[in-house]
Design a protein around this motif. Structure first.
Motif, mmCIF file in Angstrom:
data_model
loop_
_atom_site.group_PDB
_atom_site.id
_atom_site.type_symbol
_atom_site.label_atom_id
_atom_site.label_comp_id
_atom_site.label_asym_id
_atom_site.label_seq_id
_atom_site.Cartn_x
_atom_site.Cartn_y
_atom_site.Cartn_z
ATOM 1 N N HIS A 20 -14.935 52.949 15.896
ATOM 2 C CA HIS A 20 -16.281 53.540 15.916
ATOM 3 C C HIS A 20 -16.275 54.943 16.491
ATOM 4 O O HIS A 20 -17.164 55.751 16.192
ATOM 5 C CB HIS A 20 -17.229 52.642 16.725
ATOM 6 C CG HIS A 20 -16.896 52.570 18.185
ATOM 7 N ND1 HIS A 20 -17.407 53.452 19.118
ATOM 8 C CD2 HIS A 20 -16.085 51.719 18.879
ATOM 9 C CE1 HIS A 20 -16.946 53.149 20.314
ATOM 10 N NE2 HIS A 20 -16.137 52.105 20.210
ATOM 11 N N ARG A 21 -15.275 55.271 17.336
ATOM 12 C CA ARG A 21 -15.218 56.619 17.907
ATOM 13 C C ARG A 21 -14.865 57.663 16.852
ATOM 14 O O ARG A 21 -15.064 58.860 17.067
ATOM 15 C CB ARG A 21 -14.170 56.656 19.028
ATOM 16 C CG ARG A 21 -14.568 55.894 20.282
ATOM 17 C CD ARG A 21 -13.415 55.811 21.253
ATOM 18 N NE ARG A 21 -12.274 55.098 20.682
ATOM 19 C CZ ARG A 21 -11.145 54.856 21.342
ATOM 20 N NH1 ARG A 21 -11.005 55.297 22.585
ATOM 21 N NH2 ARG A 21 -10.161 54.199 20.764
ATOM 22 N N LEU A 22 -14.341 57.213 15.726
ATOM 23 C CA LEU A 22 -13.965 58.137 14.653
ATOM 24 C C LEU A 22 -15.013 58.189 13.542
ATOM 25 O O LEU A 22 -14.745 58.733 12.473
ATOM 26 C CB LEU A 22 -12.601 57.738 14.071
ATOM 27 C CG LEU A 22 -11.434 57.680 15.059
ATOM 28 C CD1 LEU A 22 -10.146 57.335 14.330
ATOM 29 C CD2 LEU A 22 -11.289 58.997 15.812
ATOM 30 N N HIS A 23 -16.188 57.608 13.794
ATOM 31 C CA HIS A 23 -17.263 57.649 12.798
ATOM 32 C C HIS A 23 -18.078 58.929 12.974
ATOM 33 O O HIS A 23 -19.269 58.911 13.249
ATOM 34 C CB HIS A 23 -18.161 56.415 12.932
ATOM 35 C CG HIS A 23 -17.465 55.147 12.552
ATOM 36 N ND1 HIS A 23 -18.025 53.899 12.716
ATOM 37 C CD2 HIS A 23 -16.246 54.935 12.003
ATOM 38 C CE1 HIS A 23 -17.180 52.974 12.296
ATOM 39 N NE2 HIS A 23 -16.097 53.585 11.857
ATOM 40 N N ALA A 24 -17.403 60.042 12.818
ATOM 41 C CA ALA A 24 -18.021 61.366 12.929
ATOM 42 C C ALA A 24 -17.648 62.165 11.691
ATOM 43 O O ALA A 24 -16.665 61.847 11.009
ATOM 44 C CB ALA A 24 -17.533 62.064 14.204
#
Length: 317
Positions: free
Chosen positions: A51-55
């Motif tokens: 989820h931390r890479l959902h940018a």
């Protein structure tokens, strides 16, 4: 066409080296290819599950990794067959290879330009970044990158397909435009100019967007008072900048020149680097230079190690 009959079968000359070295190159290239596909699939999976890479930046990185898999797959399998002495390729196969090679390559340039704009917005307009780079805008940007590239190259390939070819020996390890035009039965100056203008419009336009974005990025970063703040800001675009330098450096040298009549031996080496090595370097660069990606990799490796330990203990219990 006149009295010329177009050749429908070509021979890719590849590399003029000893058979022993060809076997060694085969092993090296197939190893790099497997690593490339595996590394880029890993990046895609990390972007999807962490989820931390959902940018936006990592969404574009996922598209770039997906593109790299198909980009190298357009060239390497035929290169491996060439090293196994299967040097024959049909005219339709040659045109198909040109189409996908240039379409995927053009898409990569557009994506790098979009990623540069994304970094500009994140650093120069942080308060409005999430509003501007929302999911809809990201989808529209990536769709435009893929669509424009594939449509533009389609017309270029149609133009080349109308040419009559007399020779059969393509002095390259894949169907690139410059060596293919050397086999044409008629004057190709018009086609050469079209290819040159196409390369300039795709490569230099995206390069200009990238340069302008980085001009404002660097100007903004230099205004940050603390060294820690400047280092953190630079780290967010270091990976992208490294990939840009490597890719543009090789491709501009090969294609953005006044004539397609260029030293093909040099182009072979640069083409090899661009189609075989660079697709592997991209995920490595992003993993080594990006803190979030490295943390995501560590997290996945810890989970896999835990699953392995549990799996080893379960049968004993």
């Amino acid at each position: 066409m006149g009295n010329h009959s177009t050749q429908t079968i070509f021979h890719l000359l590849g590399f003029s080296i000893a058979p022993e070295l060809q076997a060694l190159l085969f092993f090296i290239f197939i190893s790099i290819y497997i690593l490339t596909v595996s590394a880029n699939i890993t990046i895609i999976m990390l972007v999807r599950v962490d989820h931390r890479l959902h940018a936006p930046m990592y969404l574009f990185l996922g598209h770039l990794s997906f593109l790299e898999i198909w980009y190298t797959s357009t060239i390497v399998p035929k290169l491996l067959a060439n090293l196994m002495q299967n040097k024959i390729i049909s005219l339709s196969g040659c045109l198909a290879q040109i189409y996908f090679y240039f379409s995927l390559g053009s898409t990569e340039f557009f994506l790098l330009g979009v990623m540069a704009v994304d970094r500009y917005l994140a650093i120069c307009n942080p308060l409005r970044y999430t509003t501007i780079m929302n999911g809809r805008v990201c989808l529209q940007a990536t769709t435009a990158c893929w669509s424009v590239a594939f449509v533009a190259v389609f017309f270029l390939v149609i133009l080349i397909s109308q040419l009559p070819f007399c020779g059969t020996d393509v002095n390259h390890f894949f169907c690139d435009i410059p060596p293919l035009l050397k086999l044409c039965c008629q004057d190709t100056q018009v086609v050469e100019k079209v290819v040159f203008l196409f390369a300039c419009s795709i490569i230099l336009s995206s390069f200009l967007v990238t340069i302008i974005s980085y001009f404002f990025i660097v100007s903004t970063i230099l205004k940050i008072p603390s060294n820690k703040g400047r280092r953190k800001a630079f780290s967010t675009c270091a990976s992208h900048f490294t990939v840009v330098v490597i890719l543009y450096g090789t491709v501009i040298f090969i294609y953005v020149r006044p004539s397609v009549a260029s030293p093909l031996n040099i182009n072979k080496v640069l083409g090899l680097f661009n189609t075989v090595v660079t697709p592997l370097l991209n995920p490595i660069i992003y993993c080594l230079r990006n803190k979030e990606v490295k943390e995501a990799v560590r997290k996945v490796l810890k989970k896999l190690a835990a699953l392995a330990r549990n799996g080893a203990i379960h049968p004993i219990m």
